[in-house]
Design a protein around this motif. Sequence first.
Motif, PDB file in Angstrom:
ATOM      1  N   PHE A  33      13.749 -37.075  -9.704  1.00 12.85           N
ATOM      2  CA  PHE A  33      14.542 -36.024 -10.328  1.00 12.85           C
ATOM      3  C   PHE A  33      13.788 -35.243 -11.396  1.00 12.85           C
ATOM      4  CE2 PHE A  33      18.151 -38.755  -8.863  1.00 12.85           C
ATOM      5  CZ  PHE A  33      18.613 -37.851  -7.938  1.00 12.85           C
ATOM      6  N   SER A  34      12.493 -35.454 -11.504  1.00  8.24           N
ATOM      7  CA  SER A  34      11.735 -34.699 -12.502  1.00  8.24           C
ATOM      8  C   SER A  34      11.337 -33.345 -11.925  1.00  8.24           C
ATOM      9  CB  SER A  34      10.495 -35.482 -12.941  1.00  8.24           C
ATOM     10  OG  SER A  34       9.659 -35.713 -11.837  1.00  8.24           O
ATOM     11  N   ALA A  35      11.615 -32.322 -12.662  1.00  7.82           N
ATOM     12  CA  ALA A  35      11.262 -30.952 -12.282  1.00  7.82           C
ATOM     13  C   ALA A  35      11.298 -30.098 -13.548  1.00  7.82           C
ATOM     14  CB  ALA A  35      12.230 -30.408 -11.251  1.00  7.82           C
ATOM     15  N   GLN A  36      10.480 -29.074 -13.540  1.00  5.28           N
ATOM     16  CA  GLN A  36      10.463 -28.156 -14.677  1.00  5.28           C
ATOM     17  C   GLN A  36      10.065 -26.774 -14.164  1.00  5.28           C
ATOM     18  OE1 GLN A  36       7.851 -29.250 -17.888  1.00  5.28           O
ATOM     19  NE2 GLN A  36       8.651 -27.666 -19.238  1.00  5.28           N
ATOM     20  N   THR A  37      10.775 -25.770 -14.648  1.00  3.98           N
ATOM     21  CA  THR A  37      10.484 -24.390 -14.264  1.00  3.98           C
ATOM     22  C   THR A  37       9.915 -23.651 -15.475  1.00  3.98           C
ATOM     23  OG1 THR A  37      12.322 -24.445 -12.714  1.00  3.98           O
ATOM     24  CG2 THR A  37      11.474 -22.285 -13.303  1.00  3.98           C
ATOM     25  N   LYS A  38       8.829 -22.947 -15.258  1.00  2.00           N
ATOM     26  CA  LYS A  38       8.189 -22.145 -16.301  1.00  2.00           C
ATOM     27  C   LYS A  38       7.919 -20.753 -15.751  1.00  2.00           C
ATOM     28  CE  LYS A  38       7.171 -24.724 -19.928  1.00  2.00           C
ATOM     29  NZ  LYS A  38       7.241 -24.389 -21.301  1.00  2.00           N
ATOM     30  N   THR A  39       7.944 -19.786 -16.634  1.00  3.14           N
ATOM     31  CA  THR A  39       7.597 -18.424 -16.261  1.00  3.14           C
ATOM     32  C   THR A  39       6.163 -18.154 -16.721  1.00  3.14           C
ATOM     33  OG1 THR A  39       9.891 -17.750 -16.521  1.00  3.14           O
ATOM     34  CG2 THR A  39       8.244 -16.005 -16.459  1.00  3.14           C
ATOM     35  N   VAL A  40       5.308 -17.867 -15.746  1.00  6.90           N
ATOM     36  CA  VAL A  40       3.907 -17.590 -16.022  1.00  6.90           C
ATOM     37  C   VAL A  40       3.605 -16.199 -15.466  1.00  6.90           C
ATOM     38  CG1 VAL A  40       1.535 -18.343 -15.667  1.00  6.90           C
ATOM     39  CG2 VAL A  40       3.354 -20.040 -15.868  1.00  6.90           C
ATOM     40  N   PHE A  41       3.249 -15.290 -16.340  1.00  6.83           N
ATOM     41  CA  PHE A  41       2.950 -13.905 -15.944  1.00  6.83           C
ATOM     42  C   PHE A  41       4.078 -13.299 -15.113  1.00  6.83           C
ATOM     43  CE2 PHE A  41      -1.452 -15.659 -16.377  1.00  6.83           C
ATOM     44  CZ  PHE A  41      -1.740 -15.000 -17.550  1.00  6.83           C
ATOM     45  N   PHE A  42       5.296 -13.408 -15.602  1.00  9.03           N
ATOM     46  CA  PHE A  42       6.502 -12.834 -14.997  1.00  9.03           C
ATOM     47  C   PHE A  42       6.871 -13.468 -13.642  1.00  9.03           C
ATOM     48  CE2 PHE A  42       4.433  -9.436 -17.468  1.00  9.03           C
ATOM     49  CZ  PHE A  42       5.352  -9.354 -18.489  1.00  9.03           C
ATOM     50  N   VAL A  43       6.283 -14.575 -13.324  1.00  3.66           N
ATOM     51  CA  VAL A  43       6.584 -15.291 -12.082  1.00  3.66           C
ATOM     52  C   VAL A  43       7.078 -16.683 -12.453  1.00  3.66           C
ATOM     53  CG1 VAL A  43       5.641 -16.203  -9.931  1.00  3.66           C
ATOM     54  CG2 VAL A  43       4.796 -14.027 -10.831  1.00  3.66           C
ATOM     55  N   GLN A  44       8.235 -17.039 -11.901  1.00  7.61           N
ATOM     56  CA  GLN A  44       8.768 -18.371 -12.177  1.00  7.61           C
ATOM     57  C   GLN A  44       8.124 -19.383 -11.235  1.00  7.61           C
ATOM     58  OE1 GLN A  44      13.030 -18.478 -12.101  1.00  7.61           O
ATOM     59  NE2 GLN A  44      13.122 -18.094 -14.289  1.00  7.61           N
ATOM     60  N   LYS A  45       7.568 -20.423 -11.827  1.00 11.68           N
ATOM     61  CA  LYS A  45       6.952 -21.513 -11.075  1.00 11.68           C
ATOM     62  C   LYS A  45       7.712 -22.787 -11.401  1.00 11.68           C
ATOM     63  CE  LYS A  45       2.974 -19.549  -9.665  1.00 11.68           C
ATOM     64  NZ  LYS A  45       2.175 -19.758  -8.522  1.00 11.68           N
ATOM     65  N   LYS A  46       7.967 -23.576 -10.374  1.00  3.95           N
ATOM     66  CA  LYS A  46       8.684 -24.827 -10.561  1.00  3.95           C
ATOM     67  C   LYS A  46       7.781 -25.983 -10.146  1.00  3.95           C
ATOM     68  CE  LYS A  46      13.042 -27.085  -9.598  1.00  3.95           C
ATOM     69  NZ  LYS A  46      14.361 -26.955  -8.999  1.00  3.95           N
ATOM     70  N   ALA A  47       7.636 -26.944 -11.038  1.00  6.08           N
ATOM     71  CA  ALA A  47       6.852 -28.141 -10.748  1.00  6.08           C
ATOM     72  C   ALA A  47       7.808 -29.233 -10.272  1.00  6.08           C
ATOM     73  CB  ALA A  47       6.107 -28.602 -11.989  1.00  6.08           C
ATOM     74  N   VAL A  48       7.570 -29.746  -9.095  1.00  4.17           N
ATOM     75  CA  VAL A  48       8.361 -30.834  -8.515  1.00  4.17           C
ATOM     76  C   VAL A  48       7.400 -31.884  -7.968  1.00  4.17           C
ATOM     77  CG1 VAL A  48      10.383 -29.419  -7.953  1.00  4.17           C
ATOM     78  CG2 VAL A  48       8.537 -29.621  -6.315  1.00  4.17           C
ATOM     79  N   PRO A  49       7.861 -33.114  -7.800  1.00  3.87           N
ATOM     80  CA  PRO A  49       6.968 -34.176  -7.307  1.00  3.87           C
ATOM     81  C   PRO A  49       6.406 -33.912  -5.913  1.00  3.87           C
ATOM     82  CG  PRO A  49       8.927 -35.135  -8.255  1.00  3.87           C
ATOM     83  CD  PRO A  49       9.147 -33.665  -8.206  1.00  3.87           C
ATOM     84  N   LYS A  50       7.094 -33.136  -5.088  1.00  7.29           N
ATOM     85  CA  LYS A  50       6.577 -32.864  -3.748  1.00  7.29           C
ATOM     86  C   LYS A  50       5.297 -32.025  -3.789  1.00  7.29           C
ATOM     87  CE  LYS A  50      10.095 -33.386  -0.315  1.00  7.29           C
ATOM     88  NZ  LYS A  50      10.771 -32.771   0.792  1.00  7.29           N
ATOM     89  N   ASP A  51       5.024 -31.394  -4.931  1.00  8.27           N
ATOM     90  CA  ASP A  51       3.787 -30.626  -5.062  1.00  8.27           C
ATOM     91  C   ASP A  51       2.559 -31.537  -5.034  1.00  8.27           C
ATOM     92  OD1 ASP A  51       5.293 -28.333  -5.253  1.00  8.27           O
ATOM     93  OD2 ASP A  51       5.211 -28.262  -7.449  1.00  8.27           O
ATOM     94  N   VAL A  52       2.723 -32.764  -5.474  1.00 10.54           N
ATOM     95  CA  VAL A  52       1.642 -33.751  -5.474  1.00 10.54           C
ATOM     96  C   VAL A  52       2.024 -34.829  -4.462  1.00 10.54           C
ATOM     97  CG1 VAL A  52       0.305 -35.366  -6.889  1.00 10.54           C
ATOM     98  CG2 VAL A  52       1.221 -33.272  -7.905  1.00 10.54           C
ATOM     99  N   GLN A  53       1.295 -34.882  -3.366  1.00 12.52           N
ATOM    100  CA  GLN A  53       1.639 -35.789  -2.270  1.00 12.52           C
ATOM    101  C   GLN A  53       1.690 -37.253  -2.725  1.00 12.52           C
ATOM    102  OE1 GLN A  53       2.477 -34.592   0.740  1.00 12.52           O
ATOM    103  NE2 GLN A  53       2.986 -36.610   1.482  1.00 12.52           N
TER     104      GLN A  53
END
Length: 176
Positions: A33-53
Amino acid sequence: MAAGQPPSSVRTERLLRAACAAMATAGALLLGFSAQTKTVFFVQKKAVPKDVQALWVLIVAAAAAAAYHAAQLAWCLCMDRLASSAGCRRLGRAVAFASFLLDKGCAYMVFATTVAALQACFVGLLGVEALQWSKLCNIYTRFCEQIAAGTVCTLLAAAGTDVLSAFSARDLFRRR
């Protein structure tokens, strides 16, 4: 020892199985359930565990370990009731051997996936300058903290599972 009470080693094993199930569950939930959304250069990026296999594999391994420990705990409680009757000795040895192998396999699985996830997390924490990979934990601080807590929980579950495999080995060799 009071009549009807299990020996202290059996109580310790039950307690350790419950603790391992709780830690593996906590680790899987914290990681899942860990996730975090950040806006970087007007683009929202979301970090989720599926990003790292490796994190996704750790979540699956921790959930499987939690289910295994819960099933083993239920099995221990059922076998205590059946142990009072005169059962087949050979079946008892086979069950003890299977329990030993499963405990060892669970310990190796959880430990290996936790170490692999730690390695992947250190890349996110420290970055790799030669590959021009930046430090992601500077951007996704809360996400990295949740991942760290989940990884510590699964590492504790792996250590507890290793101790449980020693209990299983003692039980197996005691049945000779």
